[in-house]
Design an enzyme around this catalytic site. Structure first.
Site, PDB file in Angstrom:
ATOM      1  N   CYS A   1       0.825  -1.207   0.000  1.00 30.87           N
ATOM      2  CA  CYS A   1       0.000   0.000   0.000  1.00 30.87           C
ATOM      3  C   CYS A   1       0.862   1.262   0.000  1.00 30.87           C
ATOM      4  CB  CYS A   1      -0.885  -0.035   1.244  1.00 30.87           C
ATOM      5  SG  CYS A   1      -1.727   1.511   1.558  1.00 30.87           S
TER       6      CYS A   1
ATOM      7  N   ARG B   1     -14.754   1.212   5.591  1.00 29.44           N
ATOM      8  CA  ARG B   1     -13.635   0.434   5.087  1.00 29.44           C
ATOM      9  C   ARG B   1     -12.568   0.237   6.150  1.00 29.44           C
ATOM     10  NH1 ARG B   1     -15.437  -0.361   0.160  1.00 29.44           N
ATOM     11  NH2 ARG B   1     -14.015  -2.090   0.214  1.00 29.44           N
ATOM     12  N   VAL B   2     -11.862  -0.853   5.980  1.00 37.14           N
ATOM     13  CA  VAL B   2     -10.817  -1.217   6.928  1.00 37.14           C
ATOM     14  C   VAL B   2      -9.489  -1.076   6.203  1.00 37.14           C
ATOM     15  CG1 VAL B   2      -9.870  -3.185   8.193  1.00 37.14           C
ATOM     16  CG2 VAL B   2     -12.330  -2.688   8.265  1.00 37.14           C
TER      17      VAL B   2
ATOM     18  N   VAL C   1      -5.231   0.157   5.812  1.00 34.33           N
ATOM     19  CA  VAL C   1      -3.900   0.372   6.364  1.00 34.33           C
ATOM     20  C   VAL C   1      -3.415   1.714   5.805  1.00 34.33           C
ATOM     21  CG1 VAL C   1      -3.172  -2.008   6.714  1.00 34.33           C
ATOM     22  CG2 VAL C   1      -2.958  -0.995   4.437  1.00 34.33           C
TER      23      VAL C   1
ATOM     24  N   GLU D   1      -4.836   7.815   9.151  1.00 32.10           N
ATOM     25  CA  GLU D   1      -4.671   8.656   7.963  1.00 32.10           C
ATOM     26  C   GLU D   1      -3.165   8.896   7.766  1.00 32.10           C
ATOM     27  OE1 GLU D   1      -6.303   9.884   5.364  1.00 32.10           O
ATOM     28  OE2 GLU D   1      -4.382  10.831   4.912  1.00 32.10           O
ATOM     29  N   SER D   2      -2.638   8.295   6.699  1.00 32.82           N
ATOM     30  CA  SER D   2      -1.182   8.304   6.529  1.00 32.82           C
ATOM     31  C   SER D   2      -0.574   9.701   6.456  1.00 32.82           C
ATOM     32  CB  SER D   2      -0.821   7.520   5.268  1.00 32.82           C
ATOM     33  OG  SER D   2      -1.366   8.158   4.126  1.00 32.82           O
TER      34      SER D   2
ATOM     35  N   TYR E   1      -5.180   5.068  -8.907  1.00 27.49           N
ATOM     36  CA  TYR E   1      -6.344   4.297  -8.427  1.00 27.49           C
ATOM     37  C   TYR E   1      -7.606   4.726  -9.175  1.00 27.49           C
ATOM     38  CZ  TYR E   1      -3.891   2.073  -4.566  1.00 27.49           C
ATOM     39  OH  TYR E   1      -3.037   1.296  -3.830  1.00 27.49           O
TER      40      TYR E   1
HETATM   41  N1  LIG Z   1      -6.609   7.797   3.584  1.00 25.77           N
HETATM   42  C1  LIG Z   1      -5.969   6.612   3.873  1.00 25.77           C
HETATM   43  C2  LIG Z   1      -6.100   5.646   2.730  1.00 25.77           C
HETATM   44  C3  LIG Z   1      -5.519   4.316   3.026  1.00 25.77           C
HETATM   45  C4  LIG Z   1      -6.001   3.250   2.034  1.00 25.77           C
HETATM   46  O1  LIG Z   1      -6.912   3.471   1.236  1.00 25.77           O
HETATM   47  N2  LIG Z   1      -5.385   2.047   2.083  1.00 25.77           N
HETATM   48  C5  LIG Z   1      -5.784   0.962   1.203  1.00 25.77           C
HETATM   49  C6  LIG Z   1      -4.611   0.129   0.782  1.00 25.77           C
HETATM   50  S1  LIG Z   1      -3.608   0.884  -0.410  1.00 25.77           S
HETATM   51  C7  LIG Z   1      -6.697   0.010   1.945  1.00 25.77           C
HETATM   52  O2  LIG Z   1      -6.382  -0.403   3.044  1.00 25.77           O
HETATM   53  N3  LIG Z   1      -7.801  -0.351   1.307  1.00 25.77           N
HETATM   54  C8  LIG Z   1      -8.747  -1.305   1.797  1.00 25.77           C
HETATM   55  C9  LIG Z   1     -10.151  -0.911   1.415  1.00 25.77           C
HETATM   56  O3  LIG Z   1     -10.349   0.179   0.883  1.00 25.77           O
HETATM   57  O4  LIG Z   1     -11.030  -1.709   1.670  1.00 25.77           O
HETATM   58  C10 LIG Z   1      -4.513   6.920   4.188  1.00 25.77           C
HETATM   59  O5  LIG Z   1      -3.852   7.618   3.408  1.00 25.77           O
HETATM   60  O6  LIG Z   1      -4.045   6.488   5.226  1.00 25.77           O
END
Ligand SMILES: N[C@@H](CCC(=O)N[C@@H](CS)C(=O)NCC(=O)O)C(=O)O
Length: 319
Positions: free
Chosen positions: A57, A123-124, A126, A141-142, A188
């Site tokens: 990710c 959503r879950v 990382v 939030e990264s 994306y």
């Molecule tokens: N806003 C979040 C976005 C994180 C994100 O979308 N991570 C993706 C992986 S690249 C994820 O875990 N997706 C699972 C999902 O959307 O169900 C951040 O920047 O921390």
């Protein structure tokens, strides 16, 4: 892949009907911070916090890079989920030390979200920055987690490197905004589009930005000022995956980054900076994308190429 609805996991692909085929990313819910002040809600302490990441990710990757650059390896521990993300979302592998939930031995990441907040909906994702003491999510939030890592633990590590210096903030913010919309999230938006028009729109914006970047990097070694900032690291995590993943899997295929001399030299320089290469795992990343997104790649076959070598000379020091 799915989400939590009324305390239960529901297996469901992204729903793009309401948005005319355009992929929309959900806002992160946990937005607390860690501070050097010992009386704050989440004070900086060695050994108290834990990161949950996927090595695939790009958002989680930012946080791993900051942990490395800010010498936080002994201060913040890490658990990595399995590469594949299927019906149950992000999973752990109890049989494999590399992909275990070291704190709770959960099977799935959604169990961690429900532990933090039984009322959590959505959503879950990382990365997750977890507090072992109060057993909850501090922040998921990264963009905020990297700011926390950039400064909150300085007194503990003695590392005062600053990737968000006050004098460059307006410039960094502006760069981040364009790069997030059109490049980081742009790939994306191209890959998860479900209408031709939504895909083409994202593709055009992406390559417009990459053309602009190629030009910018002809006369600037880094994005903002004369130093590496968070803007560079936020961009890096998308660029490093581009030729191996986004070019094919997300149909971002006008050309590979290899074809841009300045961008590819810049990418090699960032890869070779300090221990950043330790945070990069392209075979795992490829496995994640190609072997998880059944709607895009129903056979789940992971391509073997391309052959890449980010250790070649970058010549950026001449700028
Ligand atoms: N806003 C979040 C976005 C994180 C994100 O979308 N991570 C993706 C992986 S690249 C994820 O875990 N997706 C699972 C999902 O959307 O169900 C951040 O920047 O921390």
């Amino acid at each position: 892949m799915g989400l939590i609805v009324n305390g239960k996991w529901v297996d469901q692909w992204y729903d793009t009907k309401a948005s005319k085929g355009q992929f929309e990313r959900q806002e992160s819910r946990f937005r607390d911070t860690i501070s050097a002040d010992p009386n704050s809600k989440y004070p900086a302490e060695a050994g108290r916090y834990h990161l949950y990441v996927s090595l695939a990710c790009p958002w989680a990757h930012r946080t791993l890079i900051f942990r490395q650059l800010k010498q936080l390896e002994d201060v913040i521990s890490v658990s990595v989920v399995k590469a594949e993300m299927l019906e149950n979302g992000w999973e752990f592998d109890l049989e494999n030390e590399q992909f275990q939930d070291h704190l709770y031995q959960h099977n799935y990441l959604y169990q961690l979200y429900l532990k933090a907040a039984p009322d959590y909906q959505g959503r879950v994702t990382v990365p997750v920055l977890w507090d072992k003491k109060t057993q909850t999510i501090v922040n998921n939030e990264s963009s905020e987690i990297i700011r926390i890592l950039n400064s909150a633990f300085n007194d503990i590590t003695g590392n005062t490197d600053d990737y968000y210096p006050a004098s460059l903030r307006p410039e960094i913010d502006q760069l981040n905004s364009r790069i997030y919309d059109t490049i980081n999230n742009g790939v994306y938006r191209a890959g998860f589009a479900t209408t031709q028009a939504a895909y083409e729109h994202a593709y055009q914006q992406l390559f417009d930005s990459l053309d602009w970047l190629e030009q910018h990097l002809a006369s600037h070694r880094y994005l903002a000022g004369n130093q590496l900032t968070e803007a560079d690291w936020r961009l890096f995590t998308t660029l490093i995956r581009f030729d191996a993943v986004y070019f094919g899997h997300f149909k971002c295929n006008r050309n590979q980054l290899e074809a841009f001399d300045n961008i590819s030299g810049y990418l090699r320089e960032l890869y070779q900076f300090k221990d950043v290469s330790k945070t990069v795992d392209l075979p795992y990343s490829k496995r994640h994308y190609y072997a998880s997104h059944k709607t895009i790649n129903p056979t789940l076959i992971v391509p073997l190429g391309p052959e890449q070598d980010f250790n070649q000379a970058h010549h950026r020091d001449q700028l």
